[in-house]
Write an enzyme that holds these catalytic residues in place. Structure first.
Site, PDB file in Angstrom:
ATOM      1  N   ASN A  77      -3.349  35.289  62.551  1.00  0.00           N
ATOM      2  CA  ASN A  77      -2.130  36.084  62.677  1.00  0.00           C
ATOM      3  C   ASN A  77      -1.553  35.965  64.092  1.00  0.00           C
ATOM      4  O   ASN A  77      -1.814  34.989  64.771  1.00  0.00           O
ATOM      5  CB  ASN A  77      -2.364  37.536  62.251  1.00  0.00           C
ATOM      6  CG  ASN A  77      -1.168  38.116  61.507  1.00  0.00           C
ATOM      7  OD1 ASN A  77      -0.050  38.125  62.008  1.00  0.00           O
ATOM      8  ND2 ASN A  77      -1.403  38.603  60.295  1.00  0.00           N
ATOM      9  N   ARG A  78      -0.803  36.961  64.539  1.00  0.00           N
ATOM     10  CA  ARG A  78       0.008  36.796  65.745  1.00  0.00           C
ATOM     11  C   ARG A  78      -0.582  37.469  66.983  1.00  0.00           C
ATOM     12  O   ARG A  78      -1.194  38.528  66.891  1.00  0.00           O
ATOM     13  CB  ARG A  78       1.425  37.337  65.495  1.00  0.00           C
ATOM     14  CG  ARG A  78       2.202  36.497  64.491  1.00  0.00           C
ATOM     15  CD  ARG A  78       3.489  37.152  64.042  1.00  0.00           C
ATOM     16  NE  ARG A  78       4.270  36.246  63.215  1.00  0.00           N
ATOM     17  CZ  ARG A  78       4.092  36.083  61.899  1.00  0.00           C
ATOM     18  NH1 ARG A  78       3.167  36.802  61.263  1.00  0.00           N
ATOM     19  NH2 ARG A  78       4.818  35.225  61.226  1.00  0.00           N
ATOM     20  N   GLN A 113      -3.665  41.383  54.957  1.00  0.00           N
ATOM     21  CA  GLN A 113      -2.295  40.885  54.992  1.00  0.00           C
ATOM     22  C   GLN A 113      -1.912  40.453  53.579  1.00  0.00           C
ATOM     23  O   GLN A 113      -2.539  39.561  52.993  1.00  0.00           O
ATOM     24  CB  GLN A 113      -2.169  39.697  55.950  1.00  0.00           C
ATOM     25  CG  GLN A 113      -0.735  39.266  56.237  1.00  0.00           C
ATOM     26  CD  GLN A 113      -0.102  40.045  57.381  1.00  0.00           C
ATOM     27  OE1 GLN A 113      -0.775  40.781  58.093  1.00  0.00           O
ATOM     28  NE2 GLN A 113       1.189  39.871  57.579  1.00  0.00           N
ATOM     29  N   HIS A 132      -6.839  31.563  54.207  1.00  0.00           N
ATOM     30  CA  HIS A 132      -5.403  31.573  53.928  1.00  0.00           C
ATOM     31  C   HIS A 132      -5.088  30.904  52.592  1.00  0.00           C
ATOM     32  O   HIS A 132      -4.149  30.100  52.485  1.00  0.00           O
ATOM     33  CB  HIS A 132      -4.642  30.881  55.061  1.00  0.00           C
ATOM     34  CG  HIS A 132      -3.235  31.367  55.250  1.00  0.00           C
ATOM     35  ND1 HIS A 132      -2.276  31.258  54.272  1.00  0.00           N
ATOM     36  CD2 HIS A 132      -2.624  31.960  56.308  1.00  0.00           C
ATOM     37  CE1 HIS A 132      -1.127  31.747  54.726  1.00  0.00           C
ATOM     38  NE2 HIS A 132      -1.323  32.196  55.952  1.00  0.00           N
ATOM     39  N   ASP A 149       4.955  40.648  53.776  1.00  0.00           N
ATOM     40  CA  ASP A 149       4.212  39.947  54.825  1.00  0.00           C
ATOM     41  C   ASP A 149       3.704  41.034  55.769  1.00  0.00           C
ATOM     42  O   ASP A 149       4.098  41.113  56.927  1.00  0.00           O
ATOM     43  CB  ASP A 149       5.102  38.937  55.552  1.00  0.00           C
ATOM     44  CG  ASP A 149       4.294  37.939  56.378  1.00  0.00           C
ATOM     45  OD1 ASP A 149       3.047  38.049  56.390  1.00  0.00           O
ATOM     46  OD2 ASP A 149       4.904  37.060  57.014  1.00  0.00           O
ATOM     47  N   GLU A 194      -5.071  38.123  52.622  1.00  0.00           N
ATOM     48  CA  GLU A 194      -5.791  37.685  53.822  1.00  0.00           C
ATOM     49  C   GLU A 194      -6.470  38.890  54.474  1.00  0.00           C
ATOM     50  O   GLU A 194      -5.844  39.617  55.247  1.00  0.00           O
ATOM     51  CB  GLU A 194      -4.823  37.040  54.812  1.00  0.00           C
ATOM     52  CG  GLU A 194      -3.986  35.912  54.236  1.00  0.00           C
ATOM     53  CD  GLU A 194      -2.768  35.620  55.098  1.00  0.00           C
ATOM     54  OE1 GLU A 194      -2.936  35.393  56.313  1.00  0.00           O
ATOM     55  OE2 GLU A 194      -1.639  35.637  54.553  1.00  0.00           O
ATOM     56  N   HIS A 237      -2.007  32.116  64.305  1.00  0.00           N
ATOM     57  CA  HIS A 237      -3.097  31.410  63.640  1.00  0.00           C
ATOM     58  C   HIS A 237      -3.849  30.438  64.557  1.00  0.00           C
ATOM     59  O   HIS A 237      -4.166  29.313  64.169  1.00  0.00           O
ATOM     60  CB  HIS A 237      -2.587  30.681  62.405  1.00  0.00           C
ATOM     61  CG  HIS A 237      -2.154  31.611  61.298  1.00  0.00           C
ATOM     62  ND1 HIS A 237      -2.650  32.889  61.168  1.00  0.00           N
ATOM     63  CD2 HIS A 237      -1.276  31.435  60.272  1.00  0.00           C
ATOM     64  CE1 HIS A 237      -2.108  33.464  60.103  1.00  0.00           C
ATOM     65  NE2 HIS A 237      -1.270  32.620  59.545  1.00  0.00           N
ATOM     66  N   TYR A 245      -3.552  30.361  48.974  1.00  0.00           N
ATOM     67  CA  TYR A 245      -2.372  30.748  48.195  1.00  0.00           C
ATOM     68  C   TYR A 245      -2.766  30.718  46.715  1.00  0.00           C
ATOM     69  O   TYR A 245      -3.225  29.690  46.213  1.00  0.00           O
ATOM     70  CB  TYR A 245      -1.233  29.752  48.399  1.00  0.00           C
ATOM     71  CG  TYR A 245      -0.519  29.813  49.720  1.00  0.00           C
ATOM     72  CD1 TYR A 245       0.780  30.298  49.814  1.00  0.00           C
ATOM     73  CD2 TYR A 245      -1.122  29.333  50.885  1.00  0.00           C
ATOM     74  CE1 TYR A 245       1.466  30.314  51.024  1.00  0.00           C
ATOM     75  CE2 TYR A 245      -0.444  29.351  52.100  1.00  0.00           C
ATOM     76  CZ  TYR A 245       0.843  29.841  52.162  1.00  0.00           C
ATOM     77  OH  TYR A 245       1.511  29.859  53.361  1.00  0.00           O
TER      78      TYR A 245
END
Length: 302
Positions: free
Chosen positions: A27-28, A239, A128, A200, A266, A53, A130
């Site tokens: 993440n950030r 997340q 991560h 998100d 996540e 990431h 999908y």
């Protein structure tokens, strides 16, 4: 049921991180910097003015070694990676492992560990993946799916998806997923800067923990196939991401992935936790071991 690419993804700020194990910090991180023990560390800026990431070349863009394979009733495979001091700006040598185990009927377990060797360092690893429970290449999106997340609070963000430091209640907002709701019924009600809009968001998990430290974090149901996925985790956050940024991305078999064609659960530490003293700390010191377990449980909802 899992989106991906047959080609190696090149280092890029726009890569989708299909199925990746992300680190050293997922993440950030605000302004691409943080301070540990009085020293400030600068990181690559690969998300505007921020780091996302793990930097430009995160753990998803390095070669891991297959350390161990086991067969039998619960087959597993263990991958390891040595992250060197200063890699992507992070301090200290770090030994990382990820073990994938078929732990039961329709269960996949992922155990992530990291051991700092000589310096305190932030660590937050995630998976991560999908998912589209209807299956690869079926052309169906996830807007008709039903989602539940066991979280009564979330961490609000600014326009750059950096947490403000607050922890707020989801009650009375479109983010309230404590009871099963159709994903598409909430998408256009969200205060989202992404186009198209979507989830998100980091949720603060508060369901009861089992003796093994796992708790149920999230569940998704696909009514077309009757398939269901539950994610159990030891992490404090989740997340929920509805693939808002997939823009005609070419996937396996030449399938074109579009926005809202998949979702990610996540489990994680809180984003930008390294710069938010009121968030659970992600600093791991030499002598300590970072651990994060995820359990993916699949079933059919008859």
């Amino acid at each position: 049921m899992i989106w991906g690419s047959l080609l190696l993804q090149k280092p890029s700020s726009s890569r989708p991180y299909f199925g990746a194990l992300v680190g050293r910090v997922a993440n950030r991180i605000k302004n691409a910097e943080f301070t540990v023990n009085g020293k400030t560390y600068q990181l690559p800026k690969n998300d505007g003015n921020n780091t996302i990431h793990g930097g430009l070349i995160g753990f998803d863009n390095v070669l891991w070694e297959v350390k161990e394979q086991r067969s039998g009733r619960k087959p597993s495979i263990k991958f390891t990676y040595h992250s060197f001091d200063g890699e992507q700006g992070f301090p200290g040598d770090l030994d990382v492992s990820a073990t994938y185990t078929i732990s039961g009927d329709m269960e996949l377990r992922l155990d992530m560990e990291a051991i700092p060797r000589n310096k305190a360092t932030p660590v937050s690893l995630i998976n991560h993946a999908y998912w589209n429970l209807a299956g690869e290449g079926n052309g169906r999106d996830i807007l008709s799916n039903s989602v539940t997340i066991w979280a009564s609070r979330y961490t609000p963000t600014d326009s750059h998806l950096i947490p403000t430091g607050q922890i707020l209640s989801v009650k009375g907002t479109p983010l309230d997923l404590t009871k099963e709701v159709i994903v598409g019924s909430r998408i256009n009600k969200l205060n989202s800067n992404e186009k198209p809009p979507g989830f998100d968001h980091n949720y603060v998990l508060d369901g009861p923990k089992l003796k093994n430290g796992l708790r149920l974090g999230a569940r998704m149901k696909d009514h077309w196939s009757s398939r269901m996925l539950e994610v159990w985790t030891t992490a404090p956050g989740m997340q929920f991401y509805t693939s808002n940024n997939l823009k005609d991305t070419v996937g396996k078999g030449g399938v074109i992935y579009k926005a809202h064609s998949a979702f990610c659960f996540e489990s994680q530490a809180f984003p930008n936790a390294v710069n938010q003293p009121n968030f659970p700390s992600i600093i791991v010191k030499p002598g300590q071991i970072y651990k994060h377990t995820m359990l993916f449980k699949f079933s059919v909802d008859m």
